[in-house]
Write a protein that holds these residues in place. Structure first.
Motif, short mmCIF file in Angstrom:
data_model
loop_
_atom_site.label_atom_id
_atom_site.label_comp_id
_atom_site.label_asym_id
_atom_site.label_seq_id
_atom_site.Cartn_x
_atom_site.Cartn_y
_atom_site.Cartn_z
N GLY A 28 -20.09 9.31 -23.10
CA GLY A 28 -19.53 10.61 -22.71
C GLY A 28 -20.61 11.59 -22.28
O GLY A 28 -20.41 12.37 -21.35
N TYR A 110 -13.82 2.19 -22.50
CA TYR A 110 -15.19 2.50 -22.94
C TYR A 110 -16.02 1.22 -23.01
O TYR A 110 -17.18 1.17 -22.63
CB TYR A 110 -15.10 3.15 -24.31
CG TYR A 110 -16.27 4.00 -24.73
CD1 TYR A 110 -16.37 5.32 -24.32
CD2 TYR A 110 -17.27 3.50 -25.54
CE1 TYR A 110 -17.41 6.13 -24.71
CE2 TYR A 110 -18.33 4.30 -25.95
CZ TYR A 110 -18.39 5.61 -25.53
OH TYR A 110 -19.44 6.40 -25.92
N MET A 240 -8.70 12.72 -32.17
CA MET A 240 -8.08 11.41 -32.42
C MET A 240 -8.33 10.86 -33.81
O MET A 240 -7.85 9.76 -34.13
CB MET A 240 -8.53 10.40 -31.38
CG MET A 240 -9.99 10.08 -31.42
SD MET A 240 -10.32 8.34 -31.09
CE MET A 240 -9.98 7.60 -32.66
N ALA A 242 -11.38 10.24 -35.26
CA ALA A 242 -12.67 9.56 -35.49
C ALA A 242 -13.54 10.41 -36.42
O ALA A 242 -14.10 9.91 -37.41
CB ALA A 242 -13.39 9.33 -34.17
N LEU A 332 -14.33 4.68 -32.79
CA LEU A 332 -13.03 4.62 -32.12
C LEU A 332 -12.11 3.59 -32.78
O LEU A 332 -10.89 3.70 -32.73
CB LEU A 332 -13.22 4.27 -30.64
CG LEU A 332 -13.71 5.42 -29.76
CD1 LEU A 332 -14.33 4.90 -28.47
CD2 LEU A 332 -12.56 6.36 -29.43
N1 PFF Z 1 -17.87 10.91 -28.07
C1 PFF Z 1 -18.04 9.64 -27.44
C2 PFF Z 1 -18.92 9.82 -26.22
O1 PFF Z 1 -19.22 10.95 -25.86
O2 PFF Z 1 -19.31 8.83 -25.64
C3 PFF Z 1 -16.75 8.99 -27.07
C4 PFF Z 1 -15.68 9.09 -28.12
C5 PFF Z 1 -15.90 8.55 -29.39
C6 PFF Z 1 -14.53 9.80 -27.87
C7 PFF Z 1 -14.95 8.72 -30.37
C8 PFF Z 1 -13.58 9.96 -28.83
C9 PFF Z 1 -13.81 9.42 -30.09
F1 PFF Z 1 -12.92 9.59 -31.01
#
Ligand code: PFF
Length: 454
Positions: A28, A110, A240, A242, A332
């Motif tokens: 991300g 992802y 979500m 996490a 995730l």
């Molecule tokens: N935050 C992670 C990123 O920036 O790559 C992606 C991600 C992980 C999104 C966990 C949502 C989540 F619940």
């Protein structure tokens, strides 16, 4: 009330910060942030993004950690228990279910992108980038993305390593790995920025990121603002469950506010550093900042191909990016696995394998959308882009609003005050205003604006 989780606990406050930062910092920041900022014209997007992190992201992250720690279970059961305790509707557990769906959809694409990163470790180490120009780099990228079998192999490898860590329990290996890898990623990004400062068009790159031109937003403001907000949720792993489940493994004494601020600052710093490493190279090579998801895979190889020790730095960089993606992917999958263990009586190993296989299958649809199924579009997007768009821009912010409403309105003030234990009453009040009014209203206004209501 339970003070520990059946799934284990972090060994220290540092372990929590590292794991949560590991979840937040990932593709991300380094893959998604630069290309999304590039699609919406740079500076103005970046400002909106930072505002969203500060006014929406930080209070919601505090709320997620707080709810997780109070419930000490998977997000579904945490929400059920907390709702029951407050005499609220059991329907609140749907928030947990929605989170499972989001995690499922996110991890499926992802893992495919993480697969690109794995593939690039090999390409960098093999010296493929030496002396490469923009056209060559673009050709390497297109060849990979067009090759479904190769993508499948990398996607499979990434899902296997994710399942292995989740099966062993997140508190074990993860802490140790993140402790070394996060600082290493930081250092390498700084090296990349220094290189970009010297060899790239740094002035243009920095101006692009930091000189907001709000006219850029005017044509497409609804979409741009929605995407900046979506990027904030995605990047901070919010909406979500996490961060909620990571909060459920946190010691009752640790300060939630302090930890949240550290995580949010680190996450933002990594995104900005990634932008500063990439855009000077984009401009020095006449590339298009808005070229989409291939952006870092098309620009960084040019830099590695020219810089001294580029083969070494290139391979190390992509290895670190794989690790950053890995520590995010684990978070995730964790909410689903915890739920399978709690409610279905599965062993962790069985739960992780089952969840992993399901995500892997969905990931195949994502990777095929890049090649064999490229003609199949929903709302003008292929499956991978659709999952990316819907999760970041719709499901996560929606989850975030519900978390904010629950934490601000359903949970009693005495409960939130006792859990957050913010020393200053004034700061607690600030949080309360942000979580009750500002964050939910901001998300709703952004949604309304994006669908053209005003
Ligand atoms: N935050 C992670 C990123 O920036 O790559 C992606 C991600 C992980 C999104 C966990 C949502 C989540 F619940």
């Amino acid at each position: 009330m339970t003070t520990t989780s059946i799934h284990g606990m972090w060994s220290s406050r540092l372990a929590f910060v590292l794991a949560a930062t590991g979840s937040a910092v990932g593709l991300g920041n380094i893959w998604r942030f630069p290309y999304t900022a590039g699609e919406y014209g740079g500076g103005a997007f970046v400002i909106v993004y930072i505002l969203c992190v500060a006014a929406i992201g930080i209070p919601i992250m505090m709320a997620e950690i707080m709810l997780g720690r109070r419930g000490r279970q998977s997000p579904i059961n945490t929400m059920r228990t907390l709702a029951e305790r407050e005499g609220a509707s059991p329907l609140w557990q749907l928030l947990g279910w929605m989170g499972i769906l989001s995690g499922f959809l996110i991890l499926s694409f992802y893992s495919v992108i993480a697969g690109w990163t794995l593939a690039y470790v090999m390409r960098a180490a093999g010296g493929l980038f030496t002396g490469i120009d923009a056209a060559g780099s673009e050709a390497v990228f297109s060849a990979l993305v067009g090759d479904a079998e190769r993508l499948l192999a990398w996607h499979t490898i990434f899902m296997v390593i994710t399942v292995i860590v989740v099966a062993r329990g997140v508190a074990g290996g993860l802490e140790k790995a993140v402790r070394v890898l996060m600082p290493a990623l930081f250092l390498l990004l700084i090296i990349m920025v220094l290189y970009a400062a010297q060899a790239g068009d740094f002035a243009s790159g920095a101006a692009y990121l930091f000189q907001p031109d709000f006219r850029e937003l005017r044509d497409n403001a609804g979409e741009a603002i929605l995407s900046a907000m979506g990027q904030a949720f995605f990047s901070l792993s919010l909406g979500m469950g996490a961060i909620m489940i990571y909060g459920s493994y946190l010691n009752s004494q640790d300060s939630i506010m302090q930890n949240t601020i550290i995580i949010a600052v680190m996450d933002t710093l990594v995104a900005v550093l990634a932008g500063l490493a990439i855009f000077p190279i984009v401009f020095a090579n006449g590339l298009e900042p808005g070229s989409g998801p291939g952006l870092i895979f098309q620009t960084l190889p040019i830099a590695f191909g020219q810089m001294p020790l580029g083969q070494f730095f290139g391979s190390v960089f992509f290895v670190l990016l794989v690790f950053a993606a890995w520590t995010s992917a684990i978070s995730l999958l964790e909410p689903l696995v915890a739920w399978l263990v709690e409610n279905r009586g599965f062993s962790r190993v069985r739960a992780a394998i089952l969840g992993g296989v399901a995500v892997w299958l969905l990931g195949i649809a994502c990777l095929l959308s890049l090649n064999e199924w490229s003609g199949f579009k929903v709302f003008g997007m292929g499956i991978l882009d659709l999952f990316d768009y819907v999760t970041a821009n719709v499901l996560l912010p929606l989850g975030g609003v519900l978390i904010a409403v629950f934490a601000g309105w359903v949970l009693s003030r005495s409960a939130s005050a006792a859990e957050l234990r913010i020393a200053s009453e004034g700061l607690y009040q600030v949080w309360l205003v942000l979580i009750r009014f500002i964050a939910p209203l901001a998300v709703i206004l952004v949604f309304a604006h994006a669908i053209g209501i005003f």
